[in-house]
Design an enzyme around this catalytic site. Structure first.
Site, PDB file in Angstrom:
ATOM      1  N   ASN A 140     -30.303  93.103 -36.295  1.00 14.75           N
ATOM      2  CA  ASN A 140     -30.245  93.871 -37.519  1.00 14.75           C
ATOM      3  C   ASN A 140     -31.444  94.818 -37.583  1.00 14.75           C
ATOM      4  O   ASN A 140     -32.188  94.959 -36.620  1.00 14.75           O
ATOM      5  CB  ASN A 140     -30.187  92.917 -38.721  1.00 14.75           C
ATOM      6  CG  ASN A 140     -29.324  93.448 -39.838  1.00 14.75           C
ATOM      7  OD1 ASN A 140     -29.443  94.599 -40.220  1.00 14.75           O
ATOM      8  ND2 ASN A 140     -28.457  92.599 -40.365  1.00 14.75           N
ATOM      9  N   HIS A 172     -54.789  89.506 -28.394  1.00 16.20           N
ATOM     10  CA  HIS A 172     -56.177  89.922 -28.173  1.00 16.20           C
ATOM     11  C   HIS A 172     -57.064  88.680 -28.137  1.00 16.20           C
ATOM     12  O   HIS A 172     -56.784  87.686 -28.817  1.00 16.20           O
ATOM     13  CB  HIS A 172     -56.624  90.870 -29.281  1.00 16.20           C
ATOM     14  CG  HIS A 172     -55.774  92.090 -29.368  1.00 16.20           C
ATOM     15  ND1 HIS A 172     -55.963  93.178 -28.562  1.00 16.20           N
ATOM     16  CD2 HIS A 172     -54.696  92.378 -30.139  1.00 16.20           C
ATOM     17  CE1 HIS A 172     -55.047  94.099 -28.845  1.00 16.20           C
ATOM     18  NE2 HIS A 172     -54.269  93.632 -29.797  1.00 16.20           N
ATOM     19  N   GLY A 212     -34.411  86.341 -40.695  1.00  6.90           N
ATOM     20  CA  GLY A 212     -35.185  87.526 -41.064  1.00  6.90           C
ATOM     21  C   GLY A 212     -36.658  87.255 -41.285  1.00  6.90           C
ATOM     22  O   GLY A 212     -37.061  86.152 -41.663  1.00  6.90           O
ATOM     23  N   LYS A 246     -41.807  74.669 -37.370  1.00  8.78           N
ATOM     24  CA  LYS A 246     -41.694  73.291 -36.877  1.00  8.78           C
ATOM     25  C   LYS A 246     -40.231  72.895 -36.857  1.00  8.78           C
ATOM     26  O   LYS A 246     -39.435  73.381 -37.671  1.00  8.78           O
ATOM     27  CB  LYS A 246     -42.465  72.334 -37.781  1.00  8.78           C
ATOM     28  CG  LYS A 246     -43.947  72.570 -37.776  1.00  8.78           C
ATOM     29  CD  LYS A 246     -44.661  71.596 -38.681  1.00  8.78           C
ATOM     30  CE  LYS A 246     -46.148  71.909 -38.655  1.00  8.78           C
ATOM     31  NZ  LYS A 246     -46.912  71.104 -39.568  1.00  8.78           N
ATOM     32  N   ARG A 263     -34.882  69.491 -37.825  1.00  4.62           N
ATOM     33  CA  ARG A 263     -33.884  68.486 -37.450  1.00  4.62           C
ATOM     34  C   ARG A 263     -33.108  68.959 -36.239  1.00  4.62           C
ATOM     35  O   ARG A 263     -33.144  70.138 -35.894  1.00  4.62           O
ATOM     36  CB  ARG A 263     -32.923  68.224 -38.598  1.00  4.62           C
ATOM     37  CG  ARG A 263     -32.091  69.435 -38.994  1.00  4.62           C
ATOM     38  CD  ARG A 263     -31.180  69.105 -40.186  1.00  4.62           C
ATOM     39  NE  ARG A 263     -30.457  70.255 -40.657  1.00  4.62           N
ATOM     40  CZ  ARG A 263     -29.320  70.711 -40.119  1.00  4.62           C
ATOM     41  NH1 ARG A 263     -28.815  70.125 -39.076  1.00  4.62           N
ATOM     42  NH2 ARG A 263     -28.720  71.773 -40.627  1.00  4.62           N
TER      43      ARG A 263
END
Length: 192
Positions: A88, A118, A145, A183, A186
């Site tokens: 998108n 960096h 998004g 993280k 599930r």
């Protein structure tokens, strides 16, 4: 070949510290900016022309894809995209190292994929040295998004990354992951 014998482009592509301001790399980035400007400026209904530009820009691209305008990238030639790809609006890929995207990958608006980084040490950083580590996104991945994917990350097959995530560690296959830092929430079950 010793590290001092490598060009800055060779250092960039091998994950070593390099200077991005050398003429060769500046010209290659300029070429990518010219192509992305051309792509981003074309009327959305000129599908064939847009697709021709993307095939000149990217290292490889499957036959079936849709990339919404606008896009941004550093070099383009380090980006390799499989079949049935959709992204998108406002995809940004800093491809100083390879970005390999598998088949059937969906990317929502405002996603940023950064191979570039960096040094943490301020003296090295202030000397204008940078580094780049490759990113690999597996097959059947959906990225929500406003997600940021950092250097050196691998996202496994069939996984979903929730909107607004900042991916700082590898994500295994067949999971839903989200958050800042991202993280695993599930595993994806057969019922889904």
């Amino acid at each position: 070949m010793e590290m001092t014998d490598l060009t800055d482009k060779e250092k960039m592509l091998s994950g070593k510290l390099y200077f991005g301001g050398v003429e060769e790399l500046m010209k290659e980035r300029e070429n990518a900016r010219i192509l992305t400007h051309e792509f981003n400026s074309i009327s959305p209904d000129f599908y064939n022309k847009k697709n021709e530009i993307l095939k000149r820009l990217f290292g490889s691209l499957g036959d079936n894809f849709c990339i919404e305008q606008p896009i941004r990238c550093d070099y383009g030639y380090n980006i390799h995209i499989g079949e049935n790809f959709y992204s998108n609006f406002n995809l940004t890929i800093l491809d100083c190292a390879e970005v390999i995207i598998g088949d059937c990958v969906f990317i929502a608006p405002n996603v940023s994929i950064f191979t570039a980084g960096h040094p943490i040490d301020h003296e090295l950083r202030n000397s204008m040295l940078e580094y780049a580590f490759p990113i690999k996104i597996g097959n059947n991945v959906w990225i929500g998004g406003n997600t940021v994917i950092n250097p050196g990350i691998t996202i496994g097959d069939n996984s979903v990354i929730g909107s607004g995530s900042v991916v700082t560690k590898n994500i295994p296959s067949n999971v839903v992951a989200a958050g800042n830092p991202c993280k695993v929430l599930r595993e994806i079950t057969d019922d889904e």
